[in-house]
Design a protein around this motif. Structure first.
Motif, short mmCIF file in Angstrom:
data_model
loop_
_atom_site.label_atom_id
_atom_site.label_comp_id
_atom_site.label_asym_id
_atom_site.label_seq_id
_atom_site.Cartn_x
_atom_site.Cartn_y
_atom_site.Cartn_z
N ASP A 6 0.65 -1.10 -0.03
CA ASP A 6 -0.03 0.13 0.13
C ASP A 6 0.89 1.46 -0.50
O ASP A 6 0.34 2.80 -0.75
CB ASP A 6 -0.91 0.08 1.39
CG ASP A 6 -1.79 -1.43 1.37
OD1 ASP A 6 -1.68 -1.39 -0.03
OD2 ASP A 6 -2.71 -2.01 2.23
N GLU A 7 2.31 1.22 0.57
CA GLU A 7 3.02 2.47 0.72
C GLU A 7 3.06 2.46 -0.97
O GLU A 7 3.49 4.20 -0.60
CB GLU A 7 4.00 2.18 1.56
CG GLU A 7 4.16 1.83 2.79
CD GLU A 7 3.46 2.84 3.30
OE1 GLU A 7 4.28 4.27 3.03
OE2 GLU A 7 2.65 3.43 4.06
N LEU A 8 3.30 1.50 -1.25
CA LEU A 8 3.84 1.78 -3.00
C LEU A 8 2.87 2.64 -4.29
O LEU A 8 3.19 2.86 -4.65
CB LEU A 8 4.22 0.33 -3.67
CG LEU A 8 5.71 -0.70 -2.91
CD1 LEU A 8 5.67 -1.80 -3.96
CD2 LEU A 8 6.77 0.47 -3.23
N LEU A 9 1.76 2.08 -3.63
CA LEU A 9 0.38 2.51 -4.36
C LEU A 9 0.23 3.95 -4.07
O LEU A 9 0.06 5.19 -4.62
CB LEU A 9 -0.71 2.10 -3.50
CG LEU A 9 -2.24 2.07 -4.39
CD1 LEU A 9 -2.26 0.79 -5.48
CD2 LEU A 9 -2.79 1.93 -3.21
N LYS A 10 0.95 4.74 -3.34
CA LYS A 10 1.10 5.80 -2.62
C LYS A 10 1.99 6.78 -4.28
O LYS A 10 2.31 8.17 -3.87
CB LYS A 10 1.26 6.27 -1.68
CG LYS A 10 0.22 5.86 -0.88
CD LYS A 10 0.68 6.80 0.68
CE LYS A 10 0.13 6.06 1.92
NZ LYS A 10 0.31 5.86 3.19
N LEU A 317 0.08 4.27 -15.11
CA LEU A 317 -0.09 3.12 -14.01
C LEU A 317 -0.60 2.81 -13.30
O LEU A 317 -1.79 1.81 -12.82
CB LEU A 317 1.37 3.53 -12.88
CG LEU A 317 2.08 2.73 -11.83
CD1 LEU A 317 2.08 0.77 -13.21
CD2 LEU A 317 2.95 2.94 -11.47
N PHE A 318 -1.63 3.74 -12.79
CA PHE A 318 -3.03 3.72 -12.06
C PHE A 318 -3.81 3.11 -12.52
O PHE A 318 -5.14 3.39 -11.59
CB PHE A 318 -2.91 4.84 -11.16
CG PHE A 318 -2.22 4.98 -9.57
CD1 PHE A 318 -2.31 4.25 -8.20
CD2 PHE A 318 -1.04 5.48 -10.27
CE1 PHE A 318 -1.15 5.14 -8.19
CE2 PHE A 318 -0.15 5.75 -9.06
CZ PHE A 318 0.27 5.37 -7.53
N SER A 319 -4.14 3.73 -13.62
CA SER A 319 -5.61 3.41 -14.54
C SER A 319 -5.42 1.75 -15.20
O SER A 319 -6.42 0.70 -15.39
CB SER A 319 -5.64 3.21 -15.93
OG SER A 319 -4.37 3.01 -17.13
N VAL A 339 -15.67 1.33 -15.85
CA VAL A 339 -16.30 2.09 -15.22
C VAL A 339 -15.39 3.13 -14.37
O VAL A 339 -15.44 4.42 -13.91
CB VAL A 339 -17.35 2.07 -14.37
CG1 VAL A 339 -18.61 3.52 -14.60
CG2 VAL A 339 -18.30 1.21 -15.51
N VAL A 340 -14.55 2.24 -13.18
CA VAL A 340 -13.83 3.18 -11.89
C VAL A 340 -12.90 4.00 -12.68
O VAL A 340 -12.25 4.54 -12.28
CB VAL A 340 -13.47 2.21 -11.22
CG1 VAL A 340 -12.59 2.58 -10.35
CG2 VAL A 340 -14.65 1.73 -10.96
N ARG A 341 -12.56 3.01 -13.59
CA ARG A 341 -11.09 3.81 -14.28
C ARG A 341 -11.49 4.82 -15.08
O ARG A 341 -10.77 6.30 -15.24
CB ARG A 341 -10.85 3.06 -15.56
CG ARG A 341 -9.10 2.83 -16.43
CD ARG A 341 -8.53 1.96 -17.18
NE ARG A 341 -8.40 0.75 -16.82
CZ ARG A 341 -9.12 -0.18 -16.96
NH1 ARG A 341 -10.34 -0.48 -17.62
NH2 ARG A 341 -8.80 -1.65 -16.10
N ALA A 342 -12.36 5.04 -15.34
CA ALA A 342 -13.01 6.20 -16.65
C ALA A 342 -13.40 7.39 -15.67
O ALA A 342 -13.18 8.47 -16.04
CB ALA A 342 -14.85 5.76 -17.60
#
Lengths: 359, 359
Positions: A6-10, A317-319, A339-342
C-alpha cells in the motif's frame, strides 16, 4: 505484507517518474542480471526442497547486504493475486513469477529501483530500474549489488562461459540491458516497422509494454540486447546505447516533421485523445494506454501546457487493473473496472468546470 | 441582399429551434405545395422569357399578399454561391434551386417559417416550416398563403386531377407533408432499417438530412407522404401523423430500453461525443453532425444537465460549410473550414477551465 504494498501505491513507479535523460522518449532503463546458486539444481530441474533451500539461502544473504538494508521481502504465495498483478503492473516482477507463486519471492527496495526475483527462471533475477536513459547508473547499482550478494552467495560460474543460467541465451554476463521507449511518432509516420526490423538485425530485441510475448501497447517498445556472451557488460551497454541513440534521433525527427508538416492533425489527435479520456464513462486499459500515449506526446511537444504532466504519467500505472482494484480496496469485475477507470481518469485529468466532472 | 441574409445568420432556423410538440424527436414539420401558372410552360419546357414572365408575375403578386408583407425577395443569380448554400443549409431552398440560379428566386418570411421558391421544379414551391411535430399549423399557414396567392395568380388546376404539376407524382393536392425526425436510438439498437422499411410499405418516403437523394446524417430522417392524389390534404396529414406517432413511440421505447439496460454504454457514447467536440482541432461537417446527434440525445435524456441545449441545436446549423464562411466573413477551403468549425464548436460547447479553450 499488504501494508508495504500500500505504501508503493502512493508513489509512481521508477519507470514512470518521467525524469532522467531524454525522458520524453525513454521512460526507463533496466539492467537485469541472471544468477544461480552453485550445487543447487536450476529451476527447471528443481524440487520443492531445493527451491525452499534457495529461498532460505537468499533470504539470509539479503538481510546482510547493505544496499538492500531497508528492502522488503515478499513471499509470492503470501500475496493475493491482485497484489501479485500489482507488482507485474509496476514491472517489479514478471508475469511468470506472479503466475506460479509457490516457493517464489521478490525483494524490493523502497524506491522500487531494485527488485530481486527469487526462483523465477533463474535462482536470482537482479533488476535495477532507472528513470530516463540511464543504463550506466542502473549497471553501476546492479554491479554493486551483484558484488555484495556474490560475497555471501556462491554463484554458478564457469571461467569459460561466465555465469551459468537456466536458459543458454542468458549465459555469460547473465545481463540484459533494456530500455522502455515511447515512439508514437514513428508509429504515426509508419516508420516503426522499418526501425524495429533494423534493431533486430543489429542483435537487439524489441518487445511490448509488459516484456516478452506481449504486444506493443500505447506505442511503448522495450528494446534489449539479445547477446549476453562474448562481450563484457560495458561493451554490451555501449552497443545498445549506440543503437538507441539512433532510434531516439529517428523519433525526434519524426516528431519535428509532424510538428512542421502536420501540426493541425497532430494537435487534433492529441487533444481528441484528451477529450475522450476526460469524458468517457467506461474505458478499457488498452484504450487508456493508447490515448494516454497520444496525450503524453502532446505534453512532450508542448501542445498542452495547462495539463499536469505527472498526472498523465501516473495514469499509465494507476489505470491498470490491479492498481485500480487496490485504489478501490476491493476486487472488481472487468466491466466495473472500466467504469472505475473512467472515473479515475476524469478525476485526474478533469476539467475545473461543472461539466467536466461526474454527471 | 447580403444584409438581409446576415440578419438570418443571427437566428436559429425554425427547424432547429428545438421547441414545439415532441421536439426531442421531431425537429420540424414542413408542408410544401407545388403550384404552376396557367398558360405558361412547365419549367422542363420553359424558355428564358417564360421563366422571366413567371418571376415578374409572382413578384408582383407577392408584393400584394398580406402574409408575405415583410418577406424578402431574393433573385438566386444575385446571391453568391456561399449565400445560396447558406439557404440550402437552412432548408429554405433546394440544392437544385441553388445549383441553377438563373431566372430563379426565393421569397422568405422574416421568421423563415415561409419560403416560396420560384421556378424550381414547379413555378412555385410554397414551403411552411414549423418547429416540432406541427403539421396542422404548417398546413393552416400554407393553406392561407395558397388562398391569398391563388386570388392573384391563375394556378393550373384540373377538376379531375387537381393541381397540375411538372412531375406527375406531385399532381393532385400538390402537397408534400414531411417531418424531420431524430432517431438515434433506433439506429443504435439497429431497428431503424425495419422501421424505415415499414414506413415505405405504408406509402411514406424516408430521406436524409438534406432531402431527396441525400444520406441520413446525424441520425436525422425526413419522412414524407408519397401520394398527393386521391385524398384531400387533411386526410394525407392524418395518415402521416398516424404513422409518425408509431415511429415516435418506437424511438421512445428504444430510448427507454437503452436507459434501462445499457445506461453506462449510452452515457459513455454521448459524453465521448461531447469530449471529441470539445477538444477536436479539425473536424468535418459529417462527423460534427454525427457527434452532435449523440450529444443531443444525451441532452434529451437528461444525461448532460450542465450543457446548453440551444448551443447544441445551433451548432447543427452553424457548423455547416456556408454558415461557417458567413460567420468568418470570407471563403474558406474545406481544410480551413474543418479548423474553423472545430474552433467554433469549442467556443460554443467550451469548458470554463483553462484547458478547454484554445491552446
Amino acid at each position: 505484507m499488504a501494508r508495504e504494498l500500500d505504501e508503493l501505491l502512493k508513489q509512481s513507479s521508477e519507470w514512470l517518474r518521467g525524469t532522467g535523460p531524454l525522458s520524453e522518449i525513454v521512460l526507463s532503463s533496466r539492467i537485469r542480471l541472471a544468477r544461480n546458486l552453485e550445487r543447487l539444481p536450476f529451476i527447471v530441474r528443481s524440487t520443492r526442497a531445493s527451491m525452499q533451500e534457495v529461498l532460505d539461502t537468499v533470504k539470509s544473504a539479503v538481510s546482510k547486504v547493505v544496499t538492500l538494508k531497508r528492502a522488503f521481502w515478499f513471499d509470492m504465495s503470501a500475496l493475493t493475486e491482485v497484489d501479485r498483478q500489482f507488482l507485474v503492473e509496476r514491472h517489479l516482477i514478471s508475469r511468470e513469477q506472479a503466475g506460479s507463486p509457490e516457493h517464489r519471492a521478490v525483494v524490493l527496495s523502497q524506491s522500487e529501483a531494485i527488485s530481486v526475483m527469487v526462483n523465477e527462471e533463474d535462482h536470482l533475477r537482479i533488476q535495477v530500474l532507472q528513470s530516463g536513459l540511464n543504463l550506466r547508473d542502473a549497471w553501476t547499482l546492479g554491479d554493486t549489488l551483484d558484488d555484495e550478494l556474490s560475497e555471501l552467495l556462491p554463484f554458478a560460474y564457469s571461467t569459460d562461459l561466465g555465469y551459468l543460467t537456466c536458459c543458454p541465451t542468458n549465459t555469460g554476463t547473465g545481463m540484459r540491458a533494456s530500455v522502455m521507449l515511447h515512439l508514437p511518432s514513428l508509429v504515426m509516420t509508419k516508420q516503426i516497422n522499418k526501425v524495429l526490423h533494423t534493431i533486430t538485425k543489429l542483435g537487439l530485441a524489441a518487445r511490448g509494454f509488459y516484456g516478452e510475448g506481449t504486444e506493443a501497447s500505447g506505442n511503448f517498445f522495450q528494446i534489449s540486447n539479445q547477446v549476453t556472451l562474448g562481450r563484457n557488460e560495458e561493451e554490451l551497454i555501449e552497443n545498445i546505447e549506440r543503437i538507441l541513440k539512433q532510434v531516439i534521433e529517428y523519433e525526434q525527427g519524426a516528431r519535428a516533421s509532424l510538428m512542421a508538416n502536420n501540426r493541425t492533425q497532430l494537435e487534433d489527435r492529441v487533444w481528441r485523445a484528451l477529450g475522450i479520456l476526460r469524458h468517457a464513462r467506461t474505458i478499457s486499459s488498452q484504450e487508456t494506454l493508447d490515448l494516454l500515449s497520444a496525450v503524453r506526446l502532446g505534453v512532450d511537444l508542448g501542445l498542452m501546457n495547462g495539463l499536469d504532466r505527472s498526472a498523465v504519467n501516473e495514469l499509465f500505472l494507476f489505470s491498470q487493473p490491479s492498481h485500480l482494484q487496490k485504489l478501490e480496496g476491493k476486487n472488481l469485475s472487468a466491466k466495473d473496472r472500466d467504469v472505475v477507470r473512467a472515473e479515475l481518469i476524469r478525476q485526474k485529468l478533469g476539467i475545473q468546470g461543472k461539466d467536466g466532472k461526474g454527471k
